[in-house]
Design a protein around this motif. Structure first.
Motif, PDB file in Angstrom:
ATOM      1  N   LEU A   4       0.885  -1.173   0.000  1.00 14.55           N
ATOM      2  CA  LEU A   4       0.000   0.000   0.000  1.00 14.55           C
ATOM      3  C   LEU A   4       0.916   1.215   0.000  1.00 14.55           C
ATOM      4  O   LEU A   4       1.749   1.363   0.902  1.00 14.55           O
ATOM      5  CB  LEU A   4      -0.876  -0.028   1.266  1.00 14.55           C
ATOM      6  N   ASN A   5       0.780   2.043  -1.012  1.00 15.35           N
ATOM      7  CA  ASN A   5       1.678   3.203  -1.177  1.00 15.35           C
ATOM      8  C   ASN A   5       3.139   2.783  -1.090  1.00 15.35           C
ATOM      9  O   ASN A   5       3.965   3.451  -0.481  1.00 15.35           O
ATOM     10  CB  ASN A   5       1.381   4.277  -0.134  1.00 15.35           C
ATOM     11  N   GLY A   6       3.428   1.624  -1.679  1.00 17.15           N
ATOM     12  CA  GLY A   6       4.812   1.160  -1.740  1.00 17.15           C
ATOM     13  C   GLY A   6       5.318   0.496  -0.467  1.00 17.15           C
ATOM     14  O   GLY A   6       6.460   0.040  -0.415  1.00 17.15           O
ATOM     15  N   GLN A   7       4.471   0.447   0.571  1.00 16.77           N
ATOM     16  CA  GLN A   7       4.900  -0.135   1.851  1.00 16.77           C
ATOM     17  C   GLN A   7       4.129  -1.434   2.107  1.00 16.77           C
ATOM     18  O   GLN A   7       2.936  -1.505   1.782  1.00 16.77           O
ATOM     19  CB  GLN A   7       4.563   0.812   3.021  1.00 16.77           C
ATOM     20  N   PRO A   8       4.810  -2.431   2.702  1.00 17.17           N
ATOM     21  CA  PRO A   8       4.081  -3.658   3.035  1.00 17.17           C
ATOM     22  C   PRO A   8       2.888  -3.333   3.934  1.00 17.17           C
ATOM     23  O   PRO A   8       2.981  -2.444   4.775  1.00 17.17           O
ATOM     24  CB  PRO A   8       5.109  -4.492   3.810  1.00 17.17           C
ATOM     25  N   VAL A   9       1.792  -4.039   3.708  1.00 17.38           N
ATOM     26  CA  VAL A   9       0.599  -3.831   4.532  1.00 17.38           C
ATOM     27  C   VAL A   9       0.897  -4.386   5.917  1.00 17.38           C
ATOM     28  O   VAL A   9       1.142  -5.555   6.102  1.00 17.38           O
ATOM     29  CB  VAL A   9      -0.609  -4.555   3.909  1.00 17.38           C
ATOM     30  N   ARG A  10       0.935  -3.504   6.878  1.00 15.66           N
ATOM     31  CA  ARG A  10       1.283  -3.915   8.247  1.00 15.66           C
ATOM     32  C   ARG A  10       0.036  -4.007   9.091  1.00 15.66           C
ATOM     33  O   ARG A  10      -0.892  -3.216   8.920  1.00 15.66           O
ATOM     34  CB  ARG A  10       2.207  -2.873   8.872  1.00 15.66           C
ATOM     35  N   PRO A  11       0.029  -4.954  10.021  1.00 19.47           N
ATOM     36  CA  PRO A  11      -1.142  -5.047  10.890  1.00 19.47           C
ATOM     37  C   PRO A  11      -1.331  -3.742  11.646  1.00 19.47           C
ATOM     38  O   PRO A  11      -0.357  -3.146  12.108  1.00 19.47           O
ATOM     39  CB  PRO A  11      -0.797  -6.162  11.868  1.00 19.47           C
ATOM     40  N   PHE A  12      -2.556  -3.327  11.743  1.00 20.87           N
ATOM     41  CA  PHE A  12      -2.865  -2.089  12.435  1.00 20.87           C
ATOM     42  C   PHE A  12      -2.746  -2.306  13.944  1.00 20.87           C
ATOM     43  O   PHE A  12      -3.192  -3.300  14.476  1.00 20.87           O
ATOM     44  CB  PHE A  12      -4.291  -1.660  12.105  1.00 20.87           C
ATOM     45  N   ARG A  13      -2.129  -1.374  14.615  1.00 21.12           N
ATOM     46  CA  ARG A  13      -1.931  -1.499  16.058  1.00 21.12           C
ATOM     47  C   ARG A  13      -2.101  -0.118  16.664  1.00 21.12           C
ATOM     48  O   ARG A  13      -1.503   0.852  16.194  1.00 21.12           O
ATOM     49  CB  ARG A  13      -0.504  -1.991  16.275  1.00 21.12           C
ATOM     50  N   HIS A  14      -2.934  -0.014  17.684  1.00 24.14           N
ATOM     51  CA  HIS A  14      -3.053   1.270  18.367  1.00 24.14           C
ATOM     52  C   HIS A  14      -1.788   1.552  19.157  1.00 24.14           C
ATOM     53  O   HIS A  14      -1.140   0.635  19.659  1.00 24.14           O
ATOM     54  CB  HIS A  14      -4.253   1.263  19.318  1.00 24.14           C
ATOM     55  N   LEU A  15      -1.476   2.820  19.268  1.00 24.79           N
ATOM     56  CA  LEU A  15      -0.313   3.238  20.058  1.00 24.79           C
ATOM     57  C   LEU A  15      -0.779   3.794  21.388  1.00 24.79           C
ATOM     58  O   LEU A  15      -1.753   4.562  21.434  1.00 24.79           O
ATOM     59  CB  LEU A  15       0.410   4.380  19.352  1.00 24.79           C
ATOM     60  N   VAL A  16      -0.099   3.419  22.454  1.00 23.65           N
ATOM     61  CA  VAL A  16      -0.350   4.022  23.768  1.00 23.65           C
ATOM     62  C   VAL A  16       1.019   4.463  24.297  1.00 23.65           C
ATOM     63  O   VAL A  16       1.909   3.640  24.486  1.00 23.65           O
ATOM     64  CB  VAL A  16      -1.018   3.041  24.747  1.00 23.65           C
ATOM     65  N   LEU A  17       1.170   5.762  24.477  1.00 22.27           N
ATOM     66  CA  LEU A  17       2.455   6.323  24.902  1.00 22.27           C
ATOM     67  C   LEU A  17       2.348   6.890  26.301  1.00 22.27           C
ATOM     68  O   LEU A  17       1.275   7.343  26.717  1.00 22.27           O
ATOM     69  CB  LEU A  17       2.883   7.463  23.964  1.00 22.27           C
ATOM     70  N   VAL A  18       3.476   6.881  27.003  1.00 25.55           N
ATOM     71  CA  VAL A  18       3.551   7.570  28.290  1.00 25.55           C
ATOM     72  C   VAL A  18       4.589   8.670  28.137  1.00 25.55           C
ATOM     73  O   VAL A  18       5.645   8.466  27.541  1.00 25.55           O
ATOM     74  CB  VAL A  18       3.908   6.603  29.441  1.00 25.55           C
ATOM     75  N   GLN A  19       4.245   9.826  28.654  1.00 23.06           N
ATOM     76  CA  GLN A  19       5.178  10.960  28.602  1.00 23.06           C
ATOM     77  C   GLN A  19       5.434  11.468  30.017  1.00 23.06           C
ATOM     78  O   GLN A  19       4.506  11.538  30.824  1.00 23.06           O
ATOM     79  CB  GLN A  19       4.565  12.080  27.758  1.00 23.06           C
ATOM     80  N   HIS A  20       6.684  11.829  30.276  1.00 20.25           N
ATOM     81  CA  HIS A  20       7.008  12.539  31.517  1.00 20.25           C
ATOM     82  C   HIS A  20       6.982  14.031  31.144  1.00 20.25           C
ATOM     83  O   HIS A  20       7.980  14.590  30.703  1.00 20.25           O
ATOM     84  CB  HIS A  20       8.383  12.110  32.027  1.00 20.25           C
ATOM     85  N   LYS A  21       5.806  14.610  31.299  1.00 21.84           N
ATOM     86  CA  LYS A  21       5.617  15.996  30.835  1.00 21.84           C
ATOM     87  C   LYS A  21       6.389  16.964  31.732  1.00 21.84           C
ATOM     88  O   LYS A  21       6.239  16.940  32.945  1.00 21.84           O
ATOM     89  CB  LYS A  21       4.122  16.346  30.862  1.00 21.84           C
ATOM     90  N   PRO A  22       7.172  17.820  31.101  1.00 20.98           N
ATOM     91  CA  PRO A  22       7.849  18.844  31.897  1.00 20.98           C
ATOM     92  C   PRO A  22       6.921  20.041  32.116  1.00 20.98           C
ATOM     93  O   PRO A  22       6.014  20.276  31.314  1.00 20.98           O
ATOM     94  CB  PRO A  22       9.032  19.270  31.018  1.00 20.98           C
TER      95      PRO A  22
END
Ligand code: URA
Length: 235
Positions: free
Chosen positions: A54-72
């Motif tokens: 897809l658009n030249g990139q292998p179709v990758r399984p969709f995965r939600h991202l969950v990030l943690v930030q140490h907000k300054p």
């Protein structure tokens, strides 16, 4: 026998995108199968043996991202680009193209644990007032609280947008308190402390749900949460 399925179905299943988006990509000429552009949405493919891009990139399984930030302190919880630095600018470059949104807000001068995610359902679950997810803050106060502060917080405080849910206060020092809230209203800690007679000089969030700010996450750093950490968040 070959395990084949329609190209539009494969694209949608493999990425999590709606079928309508898969159809648009295929008809728009964004998809190749073994190097050949395919616009026929019904063409059967074998994902195990064929190269589907897809658009030249292998179709990758969709995965939600969950990030943690140490907000300054000094960084704004906003997705809008403005004059001040935003929490979005602290996300690692490689993840910035994803549709991440902060889970709730920390004030500009507040530091500590901030979650960002692409998962709208998780965001809703963590912020919905009826879900009562614990949020734990450390506050440095301008004045010592009266001896009945624990009791008043446990009963609930009347703010201009209504009474607060019971909150837990622990005194870590004469001017340092740990406060556990089960809701997340605008400037809530500051307004609750003001109602008890003190300004908040510094505020830091150390926990959301069962997840503590990871000790190895330096101020300003953002990283992905592991599955085990996500489980702590929503438990
Ligand atoms: N309560 C506040 O007053 N400010 C925050 O940033 C978070 C909770």
């Amino acid at each position: 026998m070959k395990d084949t399925l329609r190209l539009d179905r494969h694209l949608s299943q493999a990425t999590g995108m709606p079928r309508s988006h898969a159809l648009t990509h295929i008809r728009g000429g964004h998809v190749t199968v073994d190097g050949v552009l395919v616009r026929d949405t019904a063409q059967h493919v074998d994902p195990a043996t064929q190269e589907i891009l897809l658009n030249g990139q292998p179709v990758r399984p969709f995965r939600h991202l969950v990030l943690v930030q140490h907000k300054p302190p000094g960084v704004v919880t906003s997705t809008e680009v403005g004059s001040a630095q935003t929490v979005m600018e602290l996300i690692p470059e490689a993840l910035r193209h994803r549709e991440l949104a902060p889970v709730g807000r920390l004030d500009r001068d507040t530091s500590g644990l901030l979650i960002l995610t692409t998962d709208g359902a998780l965001n809703h679950r963590l912020t919905h007032p009826k879900r009562h997810v614990d949020k734990v803050y450390i506050a440095e106060l301008a004045r010592e609280l009266a001896p009945n502060a624990e009791e008043r917080l446990a009963r609930g405080i009347i703010l201009d947008d209504g009474p607060t849910l019971p909150a837990k206060l622990e005194r870590l020092g004469p001017l340092t308190v740990r406060l556990t809230l089960r809701e997340g209203r605008y400037h809530q800690v500051k307004r609750m402390m003001a109602a008890l007679g003190s300004a908040v000089l510094q505020l830091h969030r150390e926990q959301v749900g069962g997840l503590k700010l990871p000790a190895d996450l330096a101020l300003g750093e953002t990283r992905e949460l592991s599955q085990a950490e996500i489980a702590l968040l929503v438990k």
